[in-house]
Scaffold this active site. Structure first.
Site, PDB file in Angstrom:
ATOM      1  CB  SER A 142       4.647  -7.246  33.477  1.00 52.55           C
ATOM      2  OG  SER A 142       4.909  -6.056  33.987  1.00 52.55           O
ATOM      3  CG  ASP A 185      -2.939  -0.372  31.203  1.00 52.76           C
ATOM      4  OD1 ASP A 185      -2.286   0.081  30.247  1.00 52.76           O
ATOM      5  OD2 ASP A 185      -2.300  -1.363  31.894  1.00 52.76           O
TER       6      ASP A 185
END
Length: 314
Positions: free
Chosen positions: A165, A260
């Site tokens: 991330s 996602d």
């Protein structure tokens, strides 16, 4: 008059404010009963510390050199810690599976320390690791800031970066910088692992709108005065006059994404890298769900994702 190390605010177990910088370092732990991994916390400056992990070394493996990975955790530039239990457990399992040394960086967080503080801290940690190249244990007598595990077991021909991330975003920016600036001792980064890299890239997908809005919120909190705002070169590698991805400072790269809202953003980053003319080896892993390897490491998906990333290390 208050002493320089006085605690001026304490809300246990969440917040403790001191007049001087303080790292809540743990005593070294040798031979973890579950994994056999040893670890210790090492301050490398007044602002940065690292947790170093060493896999179990059997008698016949003594003298064997191991890959070195510098790990940068995620969580929006403003949350969590390298010492958090779930990151700690995750790294222990990675170390066991990859048979590698891992240096996990505890960097300064926003909003107390706005970006680019975290970028600078992680670069400092990487340079500290590189400073061990060519040393032997006799160097420890005169260099108290050096670590014997890295000296004795680290293979600087197999130096990797690894982040997830926002940690992957930091790794990306380190690779850009490493393509322009030399590491100490002439050390080269062999490869990097980017899990769910955090970028702000405009897409035409409605599915990405929610993720883009969330990403923008974290970016504004972490770097409110970022030159160029959401098109800052550190967060948007596809921006006009963006960074030269062709000069990425590694020869191997594993990029992981999941199905996602951020998938389209990652695909645009991969496309930009491929079109840049970068000559390295690109490996893309597409998974069903994110963060299983961190929060659900005992599930089959978590184990598969861990094996996928550790198999990249060679």
């Amino acid at each position: 008059m208050a002493s320089s190390d006085e605690t001026i605010f304490d809300l246990p177990p969440y917040i403790r404010s001191r007049k001087t910088p303080f790292f809540p370092l743990c005593f070294p732990s040798l031979n973890d009963p579950e994994t056999g991994v040893s670890w210790k916390d090492v301050p490398i400056s007044s602002q940065v510390s690292v947790r170093i992990y060493l896999p179990k070394i059997t008698d016949h493996e003594k003298g064997e050199k191991l890959p070195i990975l510098v790990y940068v955790h995620g969580a929006g530039f403003c949350l969590e810690s390298a010492f958090k239990s779930f990151f700690h457990t995750y790294v222990k399992h990675f170390v066991t599976e990859a048979k590698a040394i891992v240096v996990s960086v505890e960097f300064r967080l926003a909003p107390e320390h706005h970006l680019p503080s975290a970028y600078e801290d992680c670069w400092e940690a990487l340079q500290w690791v590189a400073s061990h190249v060519g040393l032997d244990t006799s160097s420890l007598k005169t260099s108290i800031d050096k670590d014997p595990w890295i000296i004795n077991y680290g293979d600087f021909e197999r130096l990797y970066l690894w982040g997830d991330s926002t940690g992957a975003n930091i790794v990306h920016n380190i690779l850009i910088r490493a393509g322009k600036e030399k590491l100490k001792g002439g050390v080269k980064i062999l490869g990097a692992i980017l899990y769910y890299p955090y970028f702000l890239i405009r897409t035409s997908s409605k599915q990405s709108d929610y993720m883009e809005n969330e990403y923008r919120s974290y970016w504004k909190l972490a770097y409110p005065n970022a030159p160029g705002g959401n098109d800052n070169l550190m967060i948007n590698p596809t921006a006009e006059n963006g960074p030269d991805l062709r000069g990425y400072g590694c020869s191997r790269l594993l990029v992981s994404m999941v199905a996602d809202e951020a998938r389209d953003i990652t695909l645009l980053y991969i496309d930009a890298l491929e079109r840049s003319g970068w000559k390295g080896e690109l490996d893309v892993a597409d998974f069903e769900g994110d963060y299983f390897e961190i929060f659900s490491p005992d599930t089959e998906l978590g184990k598969n994702k861990l094996r996928r990333s550790t198999s990249f290390i060679r």
